[in-house]
Design an enzyme around this catalytic site. Structure first.
Site, mmCIF file in Angstrom:
data_model
loop_
_atom_site.group_PDB
_atom_site.id
_atom_site.type_symbol
_atom_site.label_atom_id
_atom_site.label_comp_id
_atom_site.label_asym_id
_atom_site.label_seq_id
_atom_site.Cartn_x
_atom_site.Cartn_y
_atom_site.Cartn_z
ATOM 1 N N SER A 1 11.731 25.445 20.170
ATOM 2 C CA SER A 1 11.031 24.642 19.174
ATOM 3 C C SER A 1 11.671 23.264 19.050
ATOM 4 O O SER A 1 12.853 23.150 18.720
ATOM 5 C CB SER A 1 11.064 25.331 17.812
ATOM 6 O OG SER A 1 10.559 24.473 16.812
ATOM 7 N N HIS B 1 7.488 24.689 22.072
ATOM 8 C CA HIS B 1 6.835 24.925 20.783
ATOM 9 C C HIS B 1 6.894 23.657 19.937
ATOM 10 O O HIS B 1 7.970 23.101 19.699
ATOM 11 C CB HIS B 1 7.548 26.077 20.070
ATOM 12 C CG HIS B 1 6.831 26.573 18.865
ATOM 13 N ND1 HIS B 1 5.774 27.458 18.921
ATOM 14 C CD2 HIS B 1 7.026 26.306 17.547
ATOM 15 C CE1 HIS B 1 5.354 27.733 17.699
ATOM 16 N NE2 HIS B 1 6.091 27.041 16.839
ATOM 17 N N ASP C 1 5.865 22.056 16.310
ATOM 18 C CA ASP C 1 5.427 22.297 14.940
ATOM 19 C C ASP C 1 4.796 21.044 14.352
ATOM 20 O O ASP C 1 5.429 19.985 14.281
ATOM 21 C CB ASP C 1 6.616 22.712 14.066
ATOM 22 C CG ASP C 1 7.112 24.104 14.403
ATOM 23 O OD1 ASP C 1 6.293 25.032 14.426
ATOM 24 O OD2 ASP C 1 8.318 24.257 14.643
ATOM 25 N N MET D 1 3.291 19.614 10.945
ATOM 26 C CA MET D 1 3.259 19.863 9.503
ATOM 27 C C MET D 1 2.729 18.630 8.779
ATOM 28 O O MET D 1 3.027 17.504 9.164
ATOM 29 C CB MET D 1 4.666 20.186 8.992
ATOM 30 C CG MET D 1 5.373 21.295 9.742
ATOM 31 S SD MET D 1 6.992 21.638 9.017
ATOM 32 C CE MET D 1 7.742 22.610 10.330
ATOM 33 N N HIS E 1 1.806 24.594 17.010
ATOM 34 C CA HIS E 1 1.730 25.424 15.807
ATOM 35 C C HIS E 1 1.297 24.514 14.670
ATOM 36 O O HIS E 1 2.085 23.707 14.170
ATOM 37 C CB HIS E 1 3.108 26.051 15.541
ATOM 38 C CG HIS E 1 3.134 26.931 14.341
ATOM 39 N ND1 HIS E 1 4.307 27.496 13.872
ATOM 40 C CD2 HIS E 1 2.162 27.356 13.492
ATOM 41 C CE1 HIS E 1 4.051 28.238 12.803
ATOM 42 N NE2 HIS E 1 2.750 28.156 12.549
ATOM 43 N N MET F 1 0.716 23.817 11.170
ATOM 44 C CA MET F 1 0.977 24.200 9.782
ATOM 45 C C MET F 1 0.381 23.120 8.897
ATOM 46 O O MET F 1 1.077 22.342 8.247
ATOM 47 C CB MET F 1 2.488 24.362 9.555
ATOM 48 C CG MET F 1 3.047 25.589 10.249
ATOM 49 S SD MET F 1 4.833 25.741 10.083
ATOM 50 C CE MET F 1 5.355 24.901 11.581
ATOM 51 N N MET G 1 5.083 35.070 11.377
ATOM 52 C CA MET G 1 6.166 34.226 10.881
ATOM 53 C C MET G 1 7.267 35.112 10.297
ATOM 54 O O MET G 1 7.009 35.976 9.467
ATOM 55 C CB MET G 1 5.653 33.261 9.813
ATOM 56 C CG MET G 1 4.727 32.170 10.324
ATOM 57 S SD MET G 1 5.512 31.069 11.527
ATOM 58 C CE MET G 1 6.849 30.364 10.558
ATOM 59 N N GLY H 1 7.745 25.842 7.293
ATOM 60 C CA GLY H 1 8.013 24.539 6.694
ATOM 61 C C GLY H 1 9.300 23.884 7.146
ATOM 62 O O GLY H 1 9.364 22.670 7.268
ATOM 63 N N PHE H 2 10.333 24.697 7.395
ATOM 64 C CA PHE H 2 11.619 24.118 7.777
ATOM 65 C C PHE H 2 12.304 24.977 8.829
ATOM 66 O O PHE H 2 12.190 26.211 8.810
ATOM 67 C CB PHE H 2 12.546 23.989 6.557
ATOM 68 C CG PHE H 2 12.069 22.998 5.534
ATOM 69 C CD1 PHE H 2 12.408 21.654 5.645
ATOM 70 C CD2 PHE H 2 11.258 23.391 4.480
ATOM 71 C CE1 PHE H 2 11.956 20.731 4.708
ATOM 72 C CE2 PHE H 2 10.801 22.482 3.541
ATOM 73 C CZ PHE H 2 11.151 21.137 3.668
ATOM 74 N N GLY H 3 13.023 24.329 9.742
ATOM 75 C CA GLY H 3 13.804 25.047 10.726
ATOM 76 C C GLY H 3 15.138 25.469 10.150
ATOM 77 O O GLY H 3 15.541 25.049 9.068
ATOM 78 N N GLY H 4 15.844 26.332 10.892
ATOM 79 C CA GLY H 4 17.187 26.726 10.506
ATOM 80 C C GLY H 4 17.261 27.771 9.414
ATOM 81 O O GLY H 4 18.344 28.033 8.880
ATOM 82 N N ASP I 1 8.333 33.728 15.088
ATOM 83 C CA ASP I 1 8.844 32.370 14.871
ATOM 84 C C ASP I 1 9.603 32.345 13.551
ATOM 85 O O ASP I 1 9.035 32.649 12.498
ATOM 86 C CB ASP I 1 7.674 31.382 14.836
ATOM 87 C CG ASP I 1 8.106 29.945 14.615
ATOM 88 O OD1 ASP I 1 9.323 29.682 14.562
ATOM 89 O OD2 ASP I 1 7.220 29.079 14.497
ATOM 90 N N GLY I 2 10.900 31.997 13.633
ATOM 91 C CA GLY I 2 11.703 31.849 12.427
ATOM 92 C C GLY I 2 12.983 32.650 12.484
ATOM 93 O O GLY I 2 12.947 33.881 12.455
ATOM 94 N N GLY I 3 14.109 31.960 12.620
ATOM 95 C CA GLY I 3 15.394 32.640 12.632
ATOM 96 C C GLY I 3 15.663 33.452 13.881
ATOM 97 O O GLY I 3 16.528 34.329 13.875
ATOM 98 N N GLY J 1 14.523 27.731 17.787
ATOM 99 C CA GLY J 1 14.835 26.322 17.583
ATOM 100 C C GLY J 1 16.315 26.049 17.594
ATOM 101 O O GLY J 1 16.875 25.599 18.595
ATOM 102 N N SER J 2 16.977 26.343 16.487
ATOM 103 C CA SER J 2 18.413 26.087 16.371
ATOM 104 C C SER J 2 19.209 26.826 17.424
ATOM 105 O O SER J 2 20.198 26.305 17.959
ATOM 106 C CB SER J 2 18.909 26.493 14.977
ATOM 107 O OG SER J 2 18.216 25.789 13.969
#
Length: 221
Positions: free
Chosen positions: A8, A31, A33, A35, A64, A66, A135, A140-143, A173-175, A195-196
């Site tokens: 991401s 990926h 995002d 927003m 993606h 959002m 999700m 809304g936010f990465g990390g 997607d997420g964490g 992502g991170s």
């Protein structure tokens, strides 16, 4: 299931997007995002940046959205170079019509669900899709930290896909990281947005390879 790793760019250096895209060229998709600070409380990038990014990399773009009103905006992102477009069912006015339009324009159609949105009411929509995104954080936010309570939902989604004999992908997607990807794969996911875990690594390409190995082993198990 063939494992796919989608880094991401939300976690990339936006001042060096072309370089950051090339740093993960071994990935399956990039990926992206989008927003709008309405559907989610963050603002990222739009059509012109996606168009420039598509010219800067040979890795296909996994968009993606959002955003509010994806029914209106999705076609523009396909024209900008997206190979896959994910809309949120919570924001779409006509999800079946939108999925069919995305496919008709030559991209893969994907539908995303927020953590609190159940999959079961949308079972009949699954044949209209190429991918389903669960999700595993609030969008809304990465990390953000991975929400373990989403694992049963991933399992239920996989059972529904298999029950209908569909050849669709199941994305999370997420964490997603080295500490969580195996649990997601064991639950039934086969496409992983990271992502991170990728862009914070000293060698992003190596991070992609390692995540792929972990997920592949977990899927086989």
């Amino acid at each position: 299931m063939a494992v796919q790793i989608n880094p991401s760019i939300l976690s990339a250096d936006f001042a060096r997007l072309a370089e950051e895209a090339r740093a993960v060229e071994g990935a399956d998709w990039l990926h992206v995002d989008v927003m709008d600070n309405h559907f989610v409380p963050n603002l990222t990038l739009g059509v012109p940046v996606v168009e420039s990014l598509s010219r800067a990399t040979d890795t296909p773009l996994d968009l993606h959205l959002m955003i509010e009103d994806p029914d209106r905006w999705a076609p523009a992102y396909i024209e900008a170079g997206a190979g896959s477009v994910t809309f949120h069912v919570e924001a779409a006015a006509a999800p079946v019509r939108l999925a069919r339009e995305i496919r008709a324009k030559g991209a893969r159609a994907s539908m995303a669900l927020k953590p609190a949105t159940p999959i079961e009411p949308y079972e009949d929509l699954l044949p209209e899709l190429d991918m389903l995104l669960i999700m595993t954080v609030e969008p809304g936010f990465g990390g953000q930290a991975f929400l373990d309570i989403m694992l049963p939902k991933i399992r239920r989604a996989r059972r529904l896909i298999d029950r209908h004999g569909l050849q669709m992908w199941l994305q999370v997607d997420g964490g997603v990281s080295a500490a969580t990807i195996e649990r997601c794969a064991e639950a039934g996911a086969d496409v992983f947005v990271a992502g991170s875990a990728v862009y914070s690594a000293e060698d992003p390409a190596e991070a992609v390879r390692n995540l792929r190995k972990q997920a592949t082993a977990a899927c086989a198990h």
